[in-house]
Design an enzyme around this catalytic site. Structure first.
Site, PDB file in Angstrom:
ATOM      1  N   CYS A 133      -3.705  -7.581  -1.836  1.00  0.00           N
ATOM      2  CA  CYS A 133      -3.945  -6.345  -1.080  1.00  0.00           C
ATOM      3  C   CYS A 133      -4.302  -5.165  -1.973  1.00  0.00           C
ATOM      4  O   CYS A 133      -5.095  -4.310  -1.567  1.00  0.00           O
ATOM      5  CB  CYS A 133      -2.733  -6.034  -0.215  1.00  0.00           C
ATOM      6  SG  CYS A 133      -2.438  -7.324   1.024  1.00  0.00           S
TER       7      CYS A 133
ATOM      8  N   LYS B 204      -1.466  -2.803   8.829  1.00  0.00           N
ATOM      9  CA  LYS B 204      -2.693  -3.586   8.679  1.00  0.00           C
ATOM     10  C   LYS B 204      -2.367  -5.058   8.875  1.00  0.00           C
ATOM     11  O   LYS B 204      -1.235  -5.491   8.627  1.00  0.00           O
ATOM     12  CB  LYS B 204      -3.342  -3.352   7.315  1.00  0.00           C
ATOM     13  CG  LYS B 204      -2.479  -3.761   6.142  1.00  0.00           C
ATOM     14  CD  LYS B 204      -3.138  -3.409   4.823  1.00  0.00           C
ATOM     15  CE  LYS B 204      -2.315  -3.846   3.643  1.00  0.00           C
ATOM     16  NZ  LYS B 204      -2.091  -5.310   3.576  1.00  0.00           N
TER      17      LYS B 204
ATOM     18  N   ASP C 234       2.078  -2.105   0.711  1.00  0.00           N
ATOM     19  CA  ASP C 234       2.927  -3.264   1.047  1.00  0.00           C
ATOM     20  C   ASP C 234       4.165  -3.385   0.156  1.00  0.00           C
ATOM     21  O   ASP C 234       4.526  -4.493  -0.271  1.00  0.00           O
ATOM     22  CB  ASP C 234       2.112  -4.562   0.979  1.00  0.00           C
ATOM     23  CG  ASP C 234       0.954  -4.580   1.945  1.00  0.00           C
ATOM     24  OD1 ASP C 234       0.816  -3.636   2.745  1.00  0.00           O
ATOM     25  OD2 ASP C 234       0.166  -5.534   1.887  1.00  0.00           O
TER      26      ASP C 234
END
Length: 199
Positions: free
Chosen positions: A135, A102, A30
């Site tokens: 995450c 995701k 990310d």
């Protein structure tokens, strides 16, 4: 004077070593523009992205496999097609580096992610990206459940400030970041300060 606390790994007599780019897959999590500007801007995101760029260059020079995770949401932030959802230029994938999308913090919730790692044949993962407490943490813990060894590069991750739970004071971004890494280092990961400390 009390003894300094020990991790569960130390109490078990384990001394895990950091992964090496010679036997690990680099997973960049990310590293997206939502963390560079706007409501999710992370303190220290610039230096962290610089560290990710350095780590990517080191991995590419070593011939290590590299995969990227990117978050998507139907509205608000990380919306497909918006600038915020794009991977930041410092962490942009090159040809041959797959990006797995995701919708939850744990990268393994993308059903294609684990099979791709298995095809690479490496049982160690080196993690970098955002956010440390969310995450990165979720993906690291899931990876250990699936039998992977995990190394996290501290200066290539970052978090944001959070309100305190159960009426306690809010926690700064640095406190959240440090606390997340302390929890992971207890059992789930080897944490190194920067890429120069990889095995």
């Amino acid at each position: 004077m009390t003894d300094a606390p020990k991790t569960l790994l130390e109490l078990a007599g384990a001394t895990p070593a950091p992964a090496s780019l010679n036997d690990a897959t680099l997973v960049v999590i990310d590293a997206q523009n939502e963390y560079v500007r706007g409501p999710l801007t992370l303190p220290g995101v610039g230096p962290a992205l610089g560290a990710i760029a350095d780590l990517l260059a080191q991995a590419r020079a070593a011939g290590a496999p590299i995969v990227h995770l990117a978050h998507r949401a139907p509205d608000g932030v990380f919306v497909e097609g918006t600038e915020g959802a794009e991977i930041a230029p410092q962490a942009a994938p090159l040809d041959g580096e797959t990006v797995f999308l995701k919708e939850l913090p744990n990268g393994f919730t993308n059903p294609d992610f684990r099979p791709a790692l298995e095809r690479l044949g490496r049982k160690n993962l080196i993690l970098a990206g955002f956010m440390t407490h969310m995450c990165v943490d979720s993906t690291a813990r899931a990876a250990v459940d699936l039998g992977y060894g995990v190394t996290i590069v501290e200066n290539a991750t970052a978090s944001r400030a959070l309100p305190g739970a159960v009426g306690k004071p809010s926690r700064s971004a640095q406190e959240v970041h440090d606390g997340a890494l302390a929890g992971l280092a207890d059992l789930f990961a080897v944490v190194v300060p920067d890429a120069s400390k990889l095995g």
